[in-house]
Motif scaffolding. Structure first.
Motif, PDB file in Angstrom:
ATOM      1  N   ARG A  26     -38.575 115.587  -5.997  1.00 27.81           N
ATOM      2  CA  ARG A  26     -38.230 115.203  -4.630  1.00 27.81           C
ATOM      3  C   ARG A  26     -36.829 114.609  -4.551  1.00 27.81           C
ATOM      4  O   ARG A  26     -36.038 114.963  -3.671  1.00 27.81           O
ATOM      5  CB  ARG A  26     -39.251 114.199  -4.102  1.00 27.81           C
ATOM      6  N   ASP A  27     -36.494 113.710  -5.478  1.00 24.02           N
ATOM      7  CA  ASP A  27     -35.163 113.099  -5.453  1.00 24.02           C
ATOM      8  C   ASP A  27     -34.073 114.130  -5.734  1.00 24.02           C
ATOM      9  O   ASP A  27     -32.982 114.071  -5.138  1.00 24.02           O
ATOM     10  CB  ASP A  27     -35.088 111.971  -6.485  1.00 24.02           C
ATOM     11  N   VAL A  32     -29.611 117.474  -3.487  1.00 26.33           N
ATOM     12  CA  VAL A  32     -29.053 118.796  -3.196  1.00 26.33           C
ATOM     13  C   VAL A  32     -28.849 118.966  -1.693  1.00 26.33           C
ATOM     14  O   VAL A  32     -27.813 119.480  -1.241  1.00 26.33           O
ATOM     15  CB  VAL A  32     -29.981 119.896  -3.754  1.00 26.33           C
ATOM     16  N   GLN A  33     -29.813 118.527  -0.898  1.00 27.38           N
ATOM     17  CA  GLN A  33     -29.675 118.614   0.554  1.00 27.38           C
ATOM     18  C   GLN A  33     -28.501 117.778   1.052  1.00 27.38           C
ATOM     19  O   GLN A  33     -27.770 118.198   1.955  1.00 27.38           O
ATOM     20  CB  GLN A  33     -30.970 118.163   1.224  1.00 27.38           C
ATOM     21  N   CYS A  34     -28.314 116.606   0.464  1.00 26.45           N
ATOM     22  CA  CYS A  34     -27.178 115.766   0.861  1.00 26.45           C
ATOM     23  C   CYS A  34     -25.853 116.429   0.502  1.00 26.45           C
ATOM     24  O   CYS A  34     -24.894 116.391   1.285  1.00 26.45           O
ATOM     25  CB  CYS A  34     -27.286 114.396   0.197  1.00 26.45           C
ATOM     26  N   PHE A 137     -17.153 111.564   3.467  1.00 28.30           N
ATOM     27  CA  PHE A 137     -18.121 112.342   2.693  1.00 28.30           C
ATOM     28  C   PHE A 137     -19.462 111.610   2.607  1.00 28.30           C
ATOM     29  O   PHE A 137     -20.526 112.219   2.759  1.00 28.30           O
ATOM     30  CB  PHE A 137     -17.573 112.606   1.295  1.00 28.30           C
ATOM     31  N   VAL A 138     -19.400 110.305   2.369  1.00 22.36           N
ATOM     32  CA  VAL A 138     -20.642 109.520   2.317  1.00 22.36           C
ATOM     33  C   VAL A 138     -21.343 109.544   3.672  1.00 22.36           C
ATOM     34  O   VAL A 138     -22.575 109.684   3.758  1.00 22.36           O
ATOM     35  CB  VAL A 138     -20.337 108.076   1.878  1.00 22.36           C
ATOM     36  N   GLU A 139     -20.562 109.431   4.750  1.00 22.19           N
ATOM     37  CA  GLU A 139     -21.157 109.471   6.084  1.00 22.19           C
ATOM     38  C   GLU A 139     -21.827 110.816   6.349  1.00 22.19           C
ATOM     39  O   GLU A 139     -22.924 110.874   6.922  1.00 22.19           O
ATOM     40  CB  GLU A 139     -20.083 109.204   7.134  1.00 22.19           C
ATOM     41  N   SER A 140     -21.189 111.900   5.920  1.00 14.56           N
ATOM     42  CA  SER A 140     -21.775 113.227   6.125  1.00 14.56           C
ATOM     43  C   SER A 140     -23.050 113.405   5.315  1.00 14.56           C
ATOM     44  O   SER A 140     -24.045 113.940   5.813  1.00 14.56           O
ATOM     45  CB  SER A 140     -20.759 114.306   5.748  1.00 14.56           C
ATOM     46  N   ALA A 145     -28.934 113.474   5.042  1.00 16.84           N
ATOM     47  CA  ALA A 145     -30.192 112.915   4.538  1.00 16.84           C
ATOM     48  C   ALA A 145     -31.073 112.422   5.680  1.00 16.84           C
ATOM     49  O   ALA A 145     -32.293 112.633   5.676  1.00 16.84           O
ATOM     50  CB  ALA A 145     -29.901 111.777   3.564  1.00 16.84           C
ATOM     51  N   ALA A 146     -30.456 111.767   6.669  1.00 11.11           N
ATOM     52  CA  ALA A 146     -31.230 111.292   7.820  1.00 11.11           C
ATOM     53  C   ALA A 146     -31.795 112.458   8.624  1.00 11.11           C
ATOM     54  O   ALA A 146     -32.937 112.406   9.102  1.00 11.11           O
ATOM     55  CB  ALA A 146     -30.347 110.417   8.711  1.00 11.11           C
ATOM     56  N   LYS A 147     -31.006 113.518   8.759  1.00 11.29           N
ATOM     57  CA  LYS A 147     -31.483 114.700   9.485  1.00 11.29           C
ATOM     58  C   LYS A 147     -32.655 115.350   8.763  1.00 11.29           C
ATOM     59  O   LYS A 147     -33.651 115.751   9.387  1.00 11.29           O
ATOM     60  CB  LYS A 147     -30.339 115.699   9.649  1.00 11.29           C
TER      61      LYS A 147
END
Length: 289
Positions: A26-27, A32-34, A137-140, A145-147
């Motif tokens: 999961r992590d 990868v998604q981030c 980049f961190v914000e994106s 991740a939130a999405k």
């Protein structure tokens, strides 16, 4: 044979995707998604950094690539070579092949003004541009991740199988603690369930059981609400809650607090206030007669 080989490869790919959906990965999948969510920002960061390095390289080539100075000329004699040196300096590796700092030779041969210009470049890139790129980049990645988290929660909220199985677990627990024995499918005992009255203390006992607590958590009912669940679901303060009220209350408690809930309560309170004013006005008119 070729089509069979492609089918085998496709089957292996499907198995791999199923393996990656396991809890242990999961992590990894989240990271990868981030990364995928931050690719757009990363590409534009590369474009910005390329132009900064290119402009600085043109200046370095113009100033330091004209004269054959030891330990300096070889690093800035052409624009591509100057870009490579500038790229290295931007990341702190601004040394010659012998390990000597290039900027020391710049200061010795071109004076303090040239050295000051080089220091300004390193400062602007390392403190300014790098931090801006990192922050974006961190914000994106955090937004991605939130999405993804919202998408997973929305999918879980609309998962009818999850809802049905956990509600069945809770209803059976309520019935067993009330002393009612339910056999077979609950859909065949709807009339009996509608007549079932559950005291508040029974709800309190059910939510303290491991099965009840786990079912509520999997339905996205916050654990901090478990202790007050009987009071929350008892709208008329009768200390008794029927099964339909319990199920409807659990459905409304699922997920994050929504603005629509607050607006709904506000509109209901305003309507009650209007009715109270009308009733009070009618009572006053009746008293004046």
């Amino acid at each position: 044979a070729a089509s069979l080989l492609r089918m085998i490869k496709l089957f292996k790919l499907v198995r791999l995707l199923r393996v990656l959906q396991m809890e242990v990965f999961r992590d990894l999948m989240k990271m990868v998604q981030c990364m995928v969510g931050g690719v757009h920002t990363l590409v534009w960061a590369m474009v910005l950094f390329f132009f900064v390095v290119y402009l600085a390289s043109l200046l370095f080539t113009e100033f330091f690539g004209r004269h054959d100075v030891d330990h300096v000329y070889d690093h800035f004699r052409t624009v591509p070579r100057s870009m490579f040196t500038t790229f290295r300096c931007a990341f702190g590796d601004c040394t010659t092949i012998e390990g000597q700092p290039i900027f020391d030779h710049v200061r010795e041969n071109y004076g303090p003004i040239a050295s000051f210009f080089c220091c300004c470049f390193v400062f602007v890139v390392s403190v300014g541009i790098m931090n801006v790129i990192t922050a974006n980049f961190v914000e994106s990645t955090m937004a991605a991740a939130a999405k993804a988290k919202r998408a997973n929660k929305t999918a879980r909220m609309h998962d009818t199988d999850l809802w049905n199985s956990r509600i069945v677990t809770l209803v059976r627990l309520l019935a067993s603690h009330t002393g009612v024995e339910l056999r077979g499918m609950l859909s065949e005992q709807i009339q009996d369930l509608c007549k079932l009255q559950v005291p508040s203390e029974v709800i309190d006992r059910v939510v303290r059981t491991p099965e009840g607590c786990q079912a509520l958590c999997e339905l996205d009912v916050f654990e901090c609400d478990h202790e007050y669940l009987s009071d929350i679901l008892d709208a008329d303060q009768s200390c008794i809650c029927d099964v339909t009220e319990f199920i409807d209350g659990i459905r409304r408690l699922r997920g994050e607090p929504r603005r629509s809930d607050i607006v709904c309560v506000d509109l209901m309170v305003r309507d009650i206030q209007r009715q109270v004013r009308e009733t009070l006005q009618a009572v006053r008119e009746f008293g004046n007669r």
